[in-house]
Design a protein around this motif. Structure first.
Motif, PDB file in Angstrom:
ATOM      1  N   GLY A  84       0.018   9.546   1.122  1.00 45.77           N
ATOM      2  CA  GLY A  84       1.104   8.897   0.394  1.00 45.77           C
ATOM      3  C   GLY A  84       1.045   9.211  -1.093  1.00 45.77           C
ATOM      4  O   GLY A  84       2.085   9.440  -1.736  1.00 45.77           O
ATOM      5  N   ARG A  85      -0.154   9.237  -1.666  1.00 46.64           N
ATOM      6  CA  ARG A  85      -0.295   9.571  -3.089  1.00 46.64           C
ATOM      7  C   ARG A  85       0.101  11.025  -3.350  1.00 46.64           C
ATOM      8  O   ARG A  85       0.717  11.338  -4.380  1.00 46.64           O
ATOM      9  CB  ARG A  85      -1.740   9.320  -3.532  1.00 46.64           C
ATOM     10  CG  ARG A  85      -2.103   7.847  -3.546  1.00 46.64           C
ATOM     11  CD  ARG A  85      -3.564   7.632  -3.926  1.00 46.64           C
ATOM     12  NE  ARG A  85      -3.889   6.212  -3.846  1.00 46.64           N
ATOM     13  CZ  ARG A  85      -3.688   5.321  -4.806  1.00 46.64           C
ATOM     14  NH1 ARG A  85      -3.144   5.715  -5.940  1.00 46.64           N
ATOM     15  NH2 ARG A  85      -4.010   4.059  -4.647  1.00 46.64           N
TER      16      ARG A  85
ATOM     17  N   PRO B 172       0.836  -1.205   0.000  1.00 47.50           N
ATOM     18  CA  PRO B 172       0.000   0.000   0.000  1.00 47.50           C
ATOM     19  C   PRO B 172       0.870   1.254   0.000  1.00 47.50           C
ATOM     20  O   PRO B 172       1.948   1.274   0.603  1.00 47.50           O
ATOM     21  CB  PRO B 172      -0.774  -0.124   1.320  1.00 47.50           C
ATOM     22  CG  PRO B 172       0.152  -0.889   2.217  1.00 47.50           C
ATOM     23  CD  PRO B 172       0.860  -1.870   1.320  1.00 47.50           C
ATOM     24  N   ILE B 173       0.439   2.282  -0.692  1.00 45.66           N
ATOM     25  CA  ILE B 173       1.197   3.530  -0.708  1.00 45.66           C
ATOM     26  C   ILE B 173       0.893   4.324   0.561  1.00 45.66           C
ATOM     27  O   ILE B 173      -0.267   4.453   0.975  1.00 45.66           O
ATOM     28  CB  ILE B 173       0.896   4.347  -1.971  1.00 45.66           C
ATOM     29  CG1 ILE B 173       1.816   5.570  -2.042  1.00 45.66           C
ATOM     30  CG2 ILE B 173      -0.576   4.751  -2.046  1.00 45.66           C
ATOM     31  CD1 ILE B 173       1.804   6.272  -3.390  1.00 45.66           C
ATOM     32  N   MET B 174       1.935   4.796   1.206  1.00 44.28           N
ATOM     33  CA  MET B 174       1.841   5.536   2.463  1.00 44.28           C
ATOM     34  C   MET B 174       2.895   6.646   2.438  1.00 44.28           C
ATOM     35  O   MET B 174       3.814   6.604   1.622  1.00 44.28           O
ATOM     36  CB  MET B 174       2.107   4.594   3.645  1.00 44.28           C
ATOM     37  CG  MET B 174       1.095   3.496   3.829  1.00 44.28           C
ATOM     38  SD  MET B 174      -0.367   4.096   4.680  1.00 44.28           S
ATOM     39  CE  MET B 174      -1.573   2.850   4.212  1.00 44.28           C
TER      40      MET B 174
ATOM     41  N   ASP C  61      -6.142   3.597   7.896  1.00 45.14           N
ATOM     42  CA  ASP C  61      -5.043   3.814   6.944  1.00 45.14           C
ATOM     43  C   ASP C  61      -5.463   4.615   5.718  1.00 45.14           C
ATOM     44  O   ASP C  61      -4.626   4.997   4.902  1.00 45.14           O
ATOM     45  CB  ASP C  61      -4.486   2.465   6.474  1.00 45.14           C
ATOM     46  CG  ASP C  61      -3.795   1.703   7.588  1.00 45.14           C
ATOM     47  OD1 ASP C  61      -3.405   2.338   8.576  1.00 45.14           O
ATOM     48  OD2 ASP C  61      -3.662   0.472   7.452  1.00 45.14           O
ATOM     49  N   ARG C  62      -6.762   4.882   5.567  1.00 45.54           N
ATOM     50  CA  ARG C  62      -7.250   5.518   4.340  1.00 45.54           C
ATOM     51  C   ARG C  62      -6.654   6.911   4.143  1.00 45.54           C
ATOM     52  O   ARG C  62      -6.198   7.256   3.058  1.00 45.54           O
ATOM     53  CB  ARG C  62      -8.775   5.588   4.367  1.00 45.54           C
ATOM     54  CG  ARG C  62      -9.400   6.005   3.052  1.00 45.54           C
ATOM     55  CD  ARG C  62     -10.920   5.896   3.112  1.00 45.54           C
ATOM     56  NE  ARG C  62     -11.467   6.788   4.112  1.00 45.54           N
ATOM     57  CZ  ARG C  62     -11.734   8.086   3.914  1.00 45.54           C
ATOM     58  NH1 ARG C  62     -11.476   8.616   2.713  1.00 45.54           N
ATOM     59  NH2 ARG C  62     -12.247   8.843   4.850  1.00 45.54           N
TER      60      ARG C  62
ATOM     61  N   SER D 223      -3.070   6.715   3.184  1.00 42.84           N
ATOM     62  CA  SER D 223      -2.903   6.320   1.783  1.00 42.84           C
ATOM     63  C   SER D 223      -3.072   7.533   0.860  1.00 42.84           C
ATOM     64  O   SER D 223      -2.313   7.701  -0.104  1.00 42.84           O
ATOM     65  CB  SER D 223      -3.924   5.245   1.429  1.00 42.84           C
ATOM     66  OG  SER D 223      -3.780   4.834   0.091  1.00 42.84           O
TER      67      SER D 223
ATOM     68  N   PRO E  67      -6.781  -0.865   2.312  1.00 43.35           N
ATOM     69  CA  PRO E  67      -6.447  -0.381   3.652  1.00 43.35           C
ATOM     70  C   PRO E  67      -7.684  -0.300   4.526  1.00 43.35           C
ATOM     71  O   PRO E  67      -8.810  -0.127   4.033  1.00 43.35           O
ATOM     72  CB  PRO E  67      -5.880   1.014   3.377  1.00 43.35           C
ATOM     73  CG  PRO E  67      -6.509   1.430   2.090  1.00 43.35           C
ATOM     74  CD  PRO E  67      -6.672   0.175   1.294  1.00 43.35           C
TER      75      PRO E  67
END
Length: 447
Positions: A405-406, A295-297, A398-399, A402, A394
């Protein structure tokens, strides 16, 4: 005078006949003969009880004896080459490792039934880890019992993998000057700011199917064999700074990471908080690079796509290629790890001790890398856990991370593209058209 000779003399002085026939001796009808037999039996019984060595057939020129002879007879290059081929490190490095292990082994000698010299014990365990040999094969080389090989394997790998012993000395999350050095090396490699590590997972193949009570189906992986998962994070020199092996092979990389202590530390901001780099006006903390299975973070940046994507911009594909240069470090680290320590390609250790042995091999890998030991030539790792069909979504907590992170990835991409436009020449696409570095919002804000 030997006791046996004294017994003979005593029997003769008592008037016994030493030429008494065997039948008479067997029936014990002669008192002197009976006493004589009892004394002989008592003598040999005392010898056997006082030392077990009478039951062992001594082996001359064991493998360890030959290795020690070679230590003194060969020149340094020949000696080190031979030691590297058998123990995966030079003789000098072996002596250094021995010094690290010895203090912990001295306090636990009583845990091994058949105690052997420390250097021999370390050598036979390294030999087993290097070639993946079963205890019976190692025992014949080093003239010890198979159970002794097993016990020393447990003891030495426990010392290496224990955080209170050697693990923390050779595997540690970077901070301060060490972290700054990691970032500098990755930036020189990729021209992307604030990368400090690369993460991935790899399968450690199990020699046998787990027992029924261990739920074998969870260990059956997408490559069609039973395994446990190793998660590793390394620097640009392919030195691990975090490793984790607590998941069955059927688990997804993202799930394995979320269950690791590293995830909690990163998410709570307990590690990799500084230095902050302002990239395109956005504060970016040090981050690790993963593939698209993660996942991107804000602390874990992944590529825009899995490979060269015709639907992505040329710049996005090039940016992904730079991220993949950093990610290739962990792939190479796993390749070196498994080439050095062959037991990781077919783990013939009970599942209970498998994670301990895997982590111990990672510590030994770092020891060799830091000591400048020669790397294997073929660094390919065919067992990367990179064929999962989806990334688990996620959870609600975590949303927002995320989304952040983007946004961080978009800022890193913008910064990288601007510097490419400033310092590099334009790139020609496949149709012969010049790609001008126009930083359009639609490209820069790609999520």
């Amino acid at each position: 005078m030997e006791l046996f000779e004294m017994l003979l003399l005593w029997a003769h002085m008592q008037g016994g006949h030493l030429d008494t026939d065997m039948a008479s001796m067997a029936s014990l009808e002669t008192p002197i003969a009976a006493i004589f037999v009892v004394l002989i039996a008592a003598y040999y019984g005392s010898v056997c009880n006082s030392s077990n060595k009478i039951w062992k057939i001594p082996r001359q020129n064991t493998y360890w004896d030959m290795m020690q002879e070679g230590t003194w007879s060969a020149d340094d290059r020949v000696r080190d080459s031979h030691w590297q081929s058998q123990y995966r490190m030079s003789y000098r490095a072996f002596q250094t490792l021995l010094a690290e292990l010895s203090p912990f082994m001295e306090s636990s000698d009583d845990t091994v039934r058949e105690s052997v010299e420390t250097d021999k014990a370390v050598a036979m365990v390294l030999h087993r880890l290097a070639f993946g040999l079963p205890p019976s094969a190692v025992s014949s080389l080093y003239n010890v019992a198979p159970s002794t090989v097993t016990e020393y394997t447990k003891q030495i790998t426990e010392i290496l993998s224990s955080r209170s012993k050697l693990y923390s000395k050779f595997v540690s999350i970077p901070s301060g000057a060490k972290l700054a050095n990691c970032i500098t090396k990755f930036e020189n490699m990729t021209n992307i700011r604030n990368i400090c590590g690369a993460i991935d997972g790899t399968h450690i193949k199990l020699w046998r199917k787990p027992r029924l009570q261990e739920t074998p189906k969870f260990y059956w992986n997408n490559k069609k064999f039973y395994s446990v998962l190793l998660q590793g994070v390394c620097d640009a020199d392919k030195v691990f700074w975090d490793v984790c092996c607590n998941a069955p092979g059927g688990l997804h990389d993202a799930i394995h990471m979320r269950s690791s202590s590293l995830w909690a530390k990163l998410k709570e901001g307990r590690i990799l908080e500084q230095p902050i780099s302002f990239v395109s006006g956005r504060p970016i903390r040090p981050f690790i690079v993963g593939d698209t299975d993660y996942p991107i973070m804000p602390f874990l940046i992944t590529p825009f796509s899995t490979a060269q994507n015709p639907h992505s911009s040329v710049l996005q594909n090039e940016f992904d290629a730079e991220l993949n240069k950093a990610h290739a470090c962990i792939e190479s680290a796993f390749g070196i790890l498994k080439k050095r320590w062959g037991i990781l390609t077919n783990m013939n250790i009970g599942l209970q001790y498998a994670p301990q042995v895997v982590i111990a091999c990672c510590v030994l890998h770092n020891f060799c890398q830091l000591a400048g030991e020669r790397e294997p030539e073929d660094l390919a790792d065919i067992h990367l856990n990179n064929e999962n069909s989806y990334v688990p979504p996620p959870d609600e907590s975590d949303r927002l991370l995320s989304i952040a992170g983007r946004s961080d990835r978009a800022a890193l991409f913008r910064d990288w593209a601007e510097r490419r436009m400033r310092y590099d020449s334009p790139v020609e696409d496949g149709d012969g058209l010049w790609i001008v570095y126009l930083l359009q919002d639609s490209v820069l804000n790609s999520q």
